[in-house]
Design a protein around this motif. Structure first.
Motif, short mmCIF file in Angstrom:
data_model
loop_
_atom_site.label_atom_id
_atom_site.label_comp_id
_atom_site.label_asym_id
_atom_site.label_seq_id
_atom_site.Cartn_x
_atom_site.Cartn_y
_atom_site.Cartn_z
N ILE A 153 0.85 -1.19 0.00
CA ILE A 153 0.00 0.00 0.00
C ILE A 153 0.88 1.23 0.00
O ILE A 153 1.81 1.35 0.81
N ARG A 154 0.59 2.17 -0.88
CA ARG A 154 1.29 3.44 -0.86
C ARG A 154 0.61 4.35 0.16
O ARG A 154 -0.57 4.67 0.02
N LEU A 155 1.37 4.74 1.18
CA LEU A 155 0.84 5.57 2.26
C LEU A 155 1.46 6.96 2.23
O LEU A 155 2.63 7.13 1.87
N ARG A 156 0.66 7.94 2.63
CA ARG A 156 1.16 9.28 2.89
C ARG A 156 0.81 9.63 4.32
O ARG A 156 -0.25 9.22 4.83
N ALA A 157 1.70 10.32 5.01
CA ALA A 157 1.46 10.66 6.41
C ALA A 157 1.86 12.10 6.67
O ALA A 157 2.72 12.67 5.99
N GLU A 158 1.21 12.69 7.67
CA GLU A 158 1.63 14.00 8.17
C GLU A 158 1.35 14.07 9.65
O GLU A 158 0.47 13.39 10.17
N GLY A 159 2.13 14.88 10.33
CA GLY A 159 1.97 15.02 11.78
C GLY A 159 3.05 15.94 12.32
O GLY A 159 3.64 16.74 11.57
N ILE A 160 3.34 15.83 13.60
CA ILE A 160 4.40 16.62 14.21
C ILE A 160 5.39 15.68 14.89
O ILE A 160 5.10 14.49 15.09
N LEU A 161 6.55 16.21 15.23
CA LEU A 161 7.53 15.48 16.02
C LEU A 161 7.46 15.99 17.45
O LEU A 161 7.42 17.20 17.68
N ALA A 162 7.44 15.07 18.39
CA ALA A 162 7.28 15.43 19.80
C ALA A 162 8.41 14.82 20.62
O ALA A 162 9.05 13.84 20.22
N LEU A 163 8.64 15.41 21.79
CA LEU A 163 9.68 14.97 22.71
C LEU A 163 9.07 14.09 23.78
O LEU A 163 8.09 14.46 24.43
N ARG A 164 9.64 12.92 23.96
CA ARG A 164 9.27 12.01 25.04
C ARG A 164 10.52 11.62 25.81
O ARG A 164 11.64 11.90 25.39
N ASP A 165 10.33 10.94 26.94
CA ASP A 165 11.48 10.56 27.76
C ASP A 165 12.47 9.69 27.01
O ASP A 165 13.67 9.72 27.27
N HIS A 166 11.99 8.89 26.06
CA HIS A 166 12.85 7.95 25.35
C HIS A 166 13.31 8.46 23.99
O HIS A 166 13.96 7.73 23.25
N LEU A 170 6.88 10.33 16.47
CA LEU A 170 5.86 10.84 15.57
C LEU A 170 4.57 11.00 16.36
O LEU A 170 4.13 10.08 17.03
N ASP A 171 3.95 12.18 16.27
CA ASP A 171 2.77 12.46 17.09
C ASP A 171 1.71 13.14 16.22
O ASP A 171 2.03 13.77 15.20
N ARG A 172 0.45 13.03 16.66
CA ARG A 172 -0.69 13.62 15.95
C ARG A 172 -0.65 13.26 14.46
O ARG A 172 -0.78 14.11 13.58
N VAL A 173 -0.46 11.99 14.21
CA VAL A 173 -0.21 11.52 12.85
C VAL A 173 -1.52 11.10 12.17
O VAL A 173 -2.39 10.47 12.78
#
Length: 237
Positions: A153-166, A170-173
């Protein structure tokens, strides 16, 4: 009798002055540049042997160290720049116990992320590529899904990068197939295998970051660090 008392007071005063000078001299010796230089060299060599960076610089002043390293690998991804303001144990010989705590900054480039995915098919994806923008990321690739049979499957994605402890995640994707946003269950399943985008768990000592900032072509973890002057050692390959 008075003369004897006067001589005794002069002797005690002279003794106190000499003791004071000796103490000050001892403190100066302990804080000498040579000692800081040796600690800086030891920390620099330990970082170089552990991460084999393209370039590393270490400045030491007392029990504080400022580290700048370019081109280290974390979680298999090249990191353009990492900076640390660390509290150190000067007597330690191994990297894990030498750095007691640290605040960190890190810069990751879009081209290094894409280079990693070009060399590593990860989480069922192939031809996966990212674009890092000021307020979001965009990505696309081929996802090899397995249901009753395997399909590509050809996928397209968008979202933001977020900071976590580890690390960076990828966030809000949102994932899209032929322009249609896919259900949350589908999104969560894929994110489980993709996150974190960059893990900081390879660092053998505690590091804290304060915020994530995206820009065109890069993402940075920031903490407002300021270099300071001290004994400095550099090493490169």
């Amino acid at each position: 009798m008075r003369l004897f008392a006067m001589y005794r007071l002069l002797f005690l005063a002279t003794l106190l002055v000499l003791c004071s000078l000796a103490t000050q001299g001892g403190e100066s010796a302990l804080a000498a540049t040579g000692d800081d230089q040796e600690v800086a060299q030891r920390l620099c060599d330990a970082l170089f042997e552990r991460f084999s960076p393209e370039e590393v610089q270490v400045t030491v002043r007392g029990d504080q160290a400022f580290v700048q390293a370019r081109g280290i690998l974390l979680d298999g991804v090249r990191v353009e720049l990492i900076r640390l303001d660390a509290r150190i144990d000067r007597s330690s010989r191994d990297l894990e116990s030498m750095v007691r705590s640290s605040m960190g900054e890190l810069t990751l480039l879009e081209r290094d992320v894409n280079d990693f995915f070009a060399r590593n098919e990860r989480s069922g994806f192939s031809n996966l590529s990212f674009r890092l923008l000021e307020d979001r990321f965009e990505a696309q690739g081929i996802y090899n899904a397995k249901f009753i049979f395997s399909i590509r499957i050809r996928l397209r994605a968008e979202g933001i990068l977020a900071l976590r402890d580890h690390g960076i995640v990828l966030d809000r994707v949102g994932f899209y197939i032929e322009g249609r946003r896919q259900p949350e269950a589908f999104t969560e399943q894929i994110l489980k295998s993709l996150n974190p985008l960059l893990s900081t768990s390879d660092l053998p000592f505690p590091v804290r970051f304060r915020e994530v900032r995206m820009s065109r072509g890069s993402v940075s973890l920031l903490s407002g660090l300021k270099p300071f002057e001290g004994a400095t050692v550099r090493r490169s390959r």
